[in-house]
Design an enzyme around this catalytic site. Structure first.
Site, PDB file in Angstrom:
ATOM      1  N   SER A  46       0.849  -1.200   0.000  1.00  0.00           N
ATOM      2  CA  SER A  46       0.000   0.000   0.000  1.00  0.00           C
ATOM      3  C   SER A  46       0.880   1.244   0.000  1.00  0.00           C
ATOM      4  CB  SER A  46      -0.938   0.005   1.213  1.00  0.00           C
ATOM      5  OG  SER A  46      -0.181   0.105   2.388  1.00  0.00           O
ATOM      6  N   ASP A  54     -19.955  27.694  25.816  1.00  0.00           N
ATOM      7  CA  ASP A  54     -19.913  27.609  24.351  1.00  0.00           C
ATOM      8  C   ASP A  54     -20.756  28.739  23.753  1.00  0.00           C
ATOM      9  OD1 ASP A  54     -19.735  26.682  21.736  1.00  0.00           O
ATOM     10  OD2 ASP A  54     -21.202  25.061  22.021  1.00  0.00           O
TER      11      ASP A  54
HETATM   12  C1  SPV Z   1     -20.120  21.455  18.811  1.00  0.00           C
HETATM   13  O1  SPV Z   1     -19.579  20.345  18.927  1.00  0.00           O
HETATM   14  O2  SPV Z   1     -19.657  22.478  19.326  1.00  0.00           O
HETATM   15  C2  SPV Z   1     -21.333  21.601  18.027  1.00  0.00           C
HETATM   16  C3  SPV Z   1     -22.250  20.458  17.893  1.00  0.00           C
HETATM   17  O3  SPV Z   1     -21.596  22.680  17.547  1.00  0.00           O
HETATM   18  S1  SPV Z   1     -23.440  20.615  19.132  1.00  0.00           S
HETATM   19  O4  SPV Z   1     -22.777  20.717  20.398  1.00  0.00           O
HETATM   20  O5  SPV Z   1     -24.289  19.445  19.057  1.00  0.00           O
HETATM   21  O6  SPV Z   1     -24.201  21.826  18.865  1.00  0.00           O
HETATM   22 MG    MG Z   2     -20.432  24.250  18.271  1.00  0.00          MG
END
Ligand code: SPV
Ligand code: MG
Length: 432
Positions: free
Chosen positions: A9, A205
């Protein structure tokens, strides 16, 4: 005359391969198999030159009688067609994940009296250097960036796993298993999740971790890996900023950015309607996609539009309308998200979208609807599956338990059995 078969490969012929051919010639006519690109990405690493060029390369080796394509990692196709008297291979396949392939081949050839020949594996400084050069080539931005598009052509479903650091990148890069079908398997790509990148920094987040920091995470990952990267670009921010982000991501060797059609303060989608979140208008978001496409300089890079209509309970028709509009605006793919545990609405979207659009890649993130398999998703036209946060979520309880137990026992002895041995942690990272 007896037939001797070996499968390559490799992208570069070195002393080890020549040694195998020399040995093979002692037993008969030498047939070399070229492991197909499709099988190579599961078995080994991404080929730096395609199978048709590798076939030509193998034909130039002195002592090789003929070269054929081997499609099946387990050799079934070739053994059935060729019935080789001998299968010759470096003895490195007696250990590790490849041992399963060796024993499968041994079983197949023994049926008609064929044999395996193991030759001592050559691993000197020259071979090591070639190996490193190939790895280095795969990690370079211009090679890495186009790999997602290449993978989409090669495999029914591209499997991406989250990475938020060099270490998690290494796990995605190096984890190879022997699957139930006896074949080796591994992830194709990495997802640099905003949730996990933020969580690793102890932050929410909400686009609080700025792009400079997010780019630093990408660089930590690209320094130690070769697999392609899909970047979670959140909302993409202001269009005027997004165009710069696109350029930087391209330069870093990222293959794709996914941006979601939300505006204002973005919160994680898995909150759904429990928090207030605003979906962007079709017009605004389409303009952002178009601006990003106009800004990008390579043909490799992909801008994927993520639709939040199902998350925000705006209905299937709204999701579909947006998908078609965003493709028209230039999106190279569509990500559809849901936080329901039942995958029904995702599958309905995929079927309806595919009825009108056969080409545009569909991406899904089955964190909530996690009972569905990759195969089922592929049957509904999904092209990329992202395991978005599972490494972070598995590490967290393990670390928390260890912290609690050390507090409880006032020493670390009780937790030691479940820890990575010291020897392994200090040798985990490859030395140059
Ligand atoms: C993340 O992983 O930050 C995403 C996916 O945006 S979720 O958390 O499902 O929104
Ligand atoms: Mg995200």
């Amino acid at each position: 005359m007896k037939t001797v078969y070996t499968c390559f490969s490799t992208d570069v012929i070195h002393e080890g391969h020549l040694n195998i051919i020399n040995e093979a010639q002692k037993y008969g006519r030498v047939v070399v198999g070229c492991l197909s690109d499709k099988a190579s990405i599961r078995y080994n690493r991404f080929p730096t030159i395609p199978e048709n060029e590798r076939i030509e390369l193998y034909k130039t080796i002195e002592g090789v009688d003929s070269v054929i394509l081997q499609n099946d990692m387990l050799y079934d196709d070739v053994i059935e067609y060729l019935h080789p008297d001998y299968v010759i291979h470096g003895d490195n396949w007696k250990v590790g994940a490849e041992a399963a392939i060796r024993s499968h081949v041994e079983k197949l050839v023994s049926i008609y009296g064929g044999e395996i020949i193991d030759v001592p594996y050559t691993y000197n400084d020259d071979v090591k250097k070639i190996d490193l050069q190939l790895k280095e080539k795969l990690s370079m931005p211009e090679y890495r960036r186009k790999r997602l598009r290449q993978l989409l052509q090669m495999t029914p479903i591209v499997k991406a796993m989250e990475a938020h650091s060099g270490l998690t990148g290494l796990i995605v890069e190096k984890t190879v298993i022997e699957g139930d079908n006896g074949k080796l398997d591994q992830f194709d790509a990495m997802w640099v999740s905003s949730l996990c990148d933020s969580t690793a920094k102890g932050k929410p987040d909400i686009e609080l971790v700025d792009m400079t920091s997010r780019f630093r995470t990408i660089e930590d990952i690209t320094e130690v890996t070769t697999k392609p990267i899909i970047f979670d670009g959140d909302t993409g921010g202001l269009t005027e900023h997004f165009v710069y982000t696109v350029r930087t991501l391209e330069r870093l060797g990222v293959s794709a950015v996914i941006i979601e059609d939300k505006t204002g303060l973005k919160k994680n989608s898995l909150f759904g309607t429990e928090v207030s979140q605003t979906q962007d208008s079709i017009e605004n978001f389409s303009a952002k996609i178009s601006a990003g496409k106009k800004a990008q300089l390579t043909d490799d890079f992909m801008i994927i539009a993520r639709i939040e209509s199902l998350i925000l309970e705006q209905g299937m028709d709204d999701a579909l309308e947006r998908a078609h509009a965003f493709v028209k605006a230039g999106a190279d793919g569509i990500m559809i998200h849901s936080r329901k545990s039942d995958p029904a609405e995702i599958l309905e979207f995929c079927d309806k979208f595919r009825a009108d659009n056969k080409e545009t890649p569909i991406v899904v993130v089955p964190s909530s609807f996690n009972t569905i398999t990759e195969e089922e998703l592929a049957e509904h036209g999904v092209n990329i599956v992202i395991y978005a946060n599972q490494l972070t979520r598995s590490a967290f309880p393990a670390m928390q338990q260890t912290a609690m137990d050390i507090l409880k026992y006032h020493r670390a002895k009780e937790v030691d059995d479940r820890l990575l041995p010291i020897k392994q942690i200090i040798t985990l990272i490859d030395e140059i």
